[in-house]
Scaffold this active site. Sequence first.
Site, PDB file in Angstrom:
ATOM      1  CG  MET A  37       4.254  -0.593 -23.655  1.00 32.14           C
ATOM      2  SD  MET A  37       3.880   1.159 -23.692  1.00 32.14           S
ATOM      3  CE  MET A  37       5.524   1.858 -23.461  1.00 32.14           C
ATOM      4  CG  MET A  68       6.334  -1.979 -19.477  1.00 32.07           C
ATOM      5  SD  MET A  68       6.614  -0.377 -20.207  1.00 32.07           S
ATOM      6  CE  MET A  68       7.654  -0.855 -21.583  1.00 32.07           C
TER       7      MET A  68
HETATM    8  C1  DX5 Z   1       8.282   3.922 -20.674  1.00 30.65           C
HETATM    9  C2  DX5 Z   1       9.295   3.059 -21.341  1.00 30.65           C
HETATM   10  C3  DX5 Z   1      10.550   3.761 -21.650  1.00 30.65           C
HETATM   11  C4  DX5 Z   1      10.411   4.921 -22.595  1.00 30.65           C
HETATM   12  C5  DX5 Z   1      11.329   5.960 -22.057  1.00 30.65           C
HETATM   13  O1  DX5 Z   1       7.238   3.156 -20.180  1.00 30.65           O
HETATM   14  O2  DX5 Z   1       9.615   1.928 -20.543  1.00 30.65           O
HETATM   15  O3  DX5 Z   1      11.578   2.885 -22.078  1.00 30.65           O
HETATM   16  O4  DX5 Z   1      10.747   4.637 -23.927  1.00 30.65           O
HETATM   17  O5  DX5 Z   1      11.131   7.135 -22.743  1.00 30.65           O
HETATM   18  P1  DX5 Z   1      11.763   8.517 -22.268  1.00 30.65           P
HETATM   19  O6  DX5 Z   1      13.253   8.363 -22.275  1.00 30.65           O
HETATM   20  O7  DX5 Z   1      11.252   9.474 -23.294  1.00 30.65           O
HETATM   21  O8  DX5 Z   1      11.216   8.786 -20.877  1.00 30.65           O
HETATM   22 ZN    ZN Z   2      11.420   0.756 -21.111  1.00 27.96          ZN
END
Ligand code: DX5
Ligand code: ZN
Length: 223
Positions: A37, A68
């Site tokens: 991210m 992301m």
């Molecule tokens: C969120 C990420 C996910 C995150 C999911 O933006 O892309 O991969 O790690 O986490 P959980 O399973 O806790 O929703």
């Molecule tokens: Zn993810």
Amino acid sequence: MAHLISPSALSADFGNLERDIRMLNESQSDWVHCDVMDGNFVPNISFGIPVLEAIKKASTKPLDVHLMIEDPGRYLELFKKAGADILTVHQEAVIHLDRVLHAIRDLGMKAGVALNPGTPVESLREVIHLCDLVLIMSVNPGFGGQKFIPQACAKILRLKKLMAEMGSDALIEVDGGVNEETGSKLVEAGADVLVAGSWVFNSPDPKARIATLKEINPNTFRV
Ligand code: DX5
Ligand code: ZN
């Protein structure tokens, strides 16, 4: 094909990252999901190349890298060098999606496209033949531990229809709020890959949680 499990390293203990990746090596996980991210495409900053390299070094499983970040096309080679096996970019973050998907494949990686909850599957019609994987977000990306958005199940069905029309055999991955209950609904709807972060790692026995997700049987579970 039995579904795959891709635990998200975002919820690992970064002070003990090697230990947690070795735990995944011994688990029934198929891939390791790595969330990058940039604080721009999403309102959070996670980790980048050096951490990915450390995960690669410790892992015996393919790295499933979920970018992301804005304009990811600028960094494809870097992610290849860091060890990405599957590289997924967001439809909303790329202007020239056809070019970027070709470039990912040309570098020898599997190419994925992620869709935010607000983005329709129809937006992939003209590039679905270039996708090895489609990632349906079942939360708004940026954070672990958020609540599952149930529309993801119907979105899988719409994606399957589009893929059948276009002759695509891409894998369908779902990410966000996955646990035993939501994971069962997703597998029943046709998900091929489940990503799970907090539900796996915020447990005294993450390996058992991974096994639970792996053992979901789409034909016997009804909610
Ligand atoms: C969120 C990420 C996910 C995150 C999911 O933006 O892309 O991969 O790690 O986490 P959980 O399973 O806790 O929703
Ligand atoms: Zn993810």
